[in-house]
Design an enzyme around this catalytic site. Structure first.
Site, short mmCIF file in Angstrom:
data_model
loop_
_atom_site.label_atom_id
_atom_site.label_comp_id
_atom_site.label_asym_id
_atom_site.label_seq_id
_atom_site.Cartn_x
_atom_site.Cartn_y
_atom_site.Cartn_z
N CYS A 1 28.90 -39.98 -5.43
CA CYS A 1 30.39 -40.55 -5.11
C CYS A 1 30.67 -41.54 -6.27
CB CYS A 1 30.57 -41.30 -3.81
SG CYS A 1 32.16 -41.08 -3.39
N HIS B 1 28.32 -37.27 -0.35
CA HIS B 1 27.29 -38.16 -0.31
C HIS B 1 26.12 -37.39 0.31
CE1 HIS B 1 29.05 -42.10 -0.73
NE2 HIS B 1 30.12 -41.38 -0.34
N GLU C 1 22.91 -37.91 0.63
CA GLU C 1 22.17 -38.65 1.43
C GLU C 1 22.16 -38.67 2.97
OE1 GLU C 1 24.62 -40.05 -0.44
OE2 GLU C 1 25.23 -41.90 0.24
#
Ligand code: GLN
Length: 562
Positions: free
Chosen positions: A384, A510, A512
């Protein structure tokens, strides 16, 4: 009457003993028996969600598939149980009060005085039951945030107390997570705080059925017997839980303690399958047996509080494990990176991650980290804001647009390479108004990202207001940046990468949030793989420890709320 079983988990004595991880681990061992588990966190604060809170206050904001900004414990739930959570899984006092007050204004309660009991407690109970119904769960696990005795937590405790009265007696189970302090002078663990906390819970009308006693030291049988006797809990329902080397040990420790069997007996449930934890055990064994260490720098501005980057760190652990590496995370305060002092802080890293963030503080340091990674061919993953700074750096130093910037940091820049998204321009409210949740992204075949994912199209979770400014696309492409992931209408850059670099990839989303301990995320795996190649080409380092390790951040670094 519904036959959904409910487990209510409260905390006592002190906070920060890993209640969220404990609940997630309980979810995992129940799922291992073939049960459908749904988990919910009840947060007593008045914010509607943590989206507007500083990471220093709250840690990471975990984004769900459906775009809810939620507590970081939901990240543990998803990583451990491996079922997507939704906006139903995080209930805050703010949401509850706001719903009740809206109904009051609409006239739904006409004539009545609105009170905490029953109106607030009813709304809490409605949301607990809704999750069970919506997910068709066999078991709903409800974690109450904070510790017993907090004033703001009382309506939640009252609601979970009332839940029992509407259920069959054995359809609710109350687990209390406490802490056993160790007194060095007499070398003993003390149970008194646990006794007090259980008594406090009982004064709210809730009798704990299971006590999970967190501790840093081995617990003797006498201590277990004492807790059982004084707290009126079966001996096999007193579960000592010693601080683990890795959070991924916790489901196995709880399994070995017999807790899941106790829970199944309590509910009179039969396992639907042979206990399936083999894959998990294998994964933990991999973590234990890593022979080499890979050093990854996380360059952020909230590094004094690691919780702010919870999912990023865990995603790195997963990817390192997949490649049999022990992970050493070096936390680097981006404000400490200066033009002339970058080398000192960044040299020796096998890979660099620049995670998400908001506001200008620390941004110039992140831009320097991106420059260092590009020029020295250090594997880089930008998440991001980490992608945005990678683009700003490229514009300033390769495209020679000296004052290139994001309009988030400089509204008057002549080269707004990152600009506010069009549909964000009229938004004035801060809460819940970003581009949030899962959106599709089409990958460019043959690109680094395309090869990493090895599919044509993906869906990833977002949380941002700014985007790459398409006016500059051509210039970037001419000079060696490739936009390897685009929204299906091709209007939005989702992934950018540097062509002449082993792995320099930035994603507007994102990744993650989608990484799982036994299913590492392709982009994190790509980064780790490139890091290993770089390290090995310079001569392998010996593993520092058998476990994934971290270096403590510099505590003197400036704190701030932006
Ligand atoms: N501040 C940037 C934006 O809103 C990046 C957000 C983030 O990193 N999550 O676009």
């Amino acid at each position: 009457m519904s036959n959904i079983k409910y487990i209510f988990c409260t905390g006592g004595v002190v906070s920060s003993v890993g209640k969220g991880i404990t609940v997630a681990a309980i979810g995992r061992i129940l799922k291992a028996r073939g049960l459908k588990v749904a988990i919910q966190k009840l947060d007593p604060y008045l914010n509607l969600d943590p989206g507007t809170m500083s990471p220093y206050q709250h840690g990471e904001v975990f984004v769900t598939q459906d775009g809810a900004e939620t507590d970081l414990d939901l990240g543990h739930y998803e990583r451990f149980v491996d079922e997507p959570v939704s906006n139903l899984s995080n209930v805050t006092s703010g949401q509850v009060y706001s719903e009740v007050l809206e109904k009051e204004r609409r006239g739904d309660y006409l004539g009545k005085t609105i009170q905490v009991i029953p109106h607030i407690t009813n709304e809490i109970k409605r949301r607990i039951k809704l999750l069970g119904k919506a997910t068709k769960a066999d078991i709903v696990l409800v974690e109450v945030g904070g510790t017993v005795g907090d004033i703001e937590g009382q309506p939640f405790l009252e609601a979970i107390r009332q839940m029992r009265t509407s259920l069959k007696r054995r359809d609710a189970l109350y687990i209390h997570v406490t802490f056993l302090p160790y007194i060095g002078a007499t070398k003993e663990l003390k149970t008194k705080p646990t006794q007090h906390s259980v008594r406090e819970l009982r004064s709210m009308g809730i009798a704990a059925n299971v006590i999970i006693a967190r501790t840093d030291h081995p617990v003797s049988k006498e201590v277990v017997e004492k807790i059982s006797l004084f707290c009126d809990v079966d001996e096999e329902a007193v579960v000592p839980l010693i601080t683990a080397d890795s959070i991924y040990d916790v489901p196995l420790m709880l399994e070995d303690s017999g807790l899941a069997d106790y829970v199944m007996d309590w509910f009179k449930l039969e396992p639907k399958q042979k206990i399936d934890l083999d894959g998990w055990r294998e994964m933990v064994a991999h973590m234990d047996n890593a022979e080499e260490t890979l050093t990854v720098g996380i360059v952020g501005k909230y590094v004094e509080l690691e919780d702010a980057y919870m999912s990023v760190k865990e995603a790195l652990v997963h990817a390192a494990t997949a490649h049999d590496q022990a992970l050493e995370v070096k936390w680097i305060q981006s404000e400490h990176l200066r033009k002339d002092g970058c080398d000192e802080l960044l040299k020796g890293l096998d890979a660099i991650v620049v995670p998400g963030g908001f506001g200008y503080r620390g941004v110039e340091g992140k831009i320097l980290a991106a420059q260092y990674a590009r020029e020295n061919k250090v594997p880089y993953l930008g998440l991001c804001l980490g992608m945005q700074v990678m683009c700003i750096e490229f514009a300033r130093n390769v495209l020679e647009l000296e004052d290139a910037n994001s309009t988030e940091f400089d509204e008057n820049t002549h080269s707004p390479v990152i600009d506010l998204m069009i549909d964000q321009r009229d938004i004035t409210d801060m809460g819940g108004t970003m581009r949030l949740g899962a959106y599709p992204c089409v990958l460019k075949p043959g690109s680094v990202a395309g090869k990493a994912y090895n599919v044509d199209q993906i869906e990833e979770r977002h949380r941002h207001r700014w985007e790459f400014n398409n006016d500059f696309r051509e210039q970037y492409q001419e000079k060696g940046m490739s936009f390897s992931g685009l929204s299906p209408d091709e209007l939005l850059v989702e992934i950018s990468e540097i062509v002449d670099h082993p792995f320099m990839v930035g994603s507007q989303f994102h990744p993650e949030f989608l990484s799982r301990p036994n299913r590492a995320h392709p982009l994190f795996e790509g980064l780790i793989k490139a890091g290993i190649d770089r390290r090995d080409s310079k001569g392998a380092k010996k593993a520092k420890s058998r476990k994934n390790t971290e270096k403590q951040p510099d505590k003197t670094a400036a704190q701030g709320t932006d």
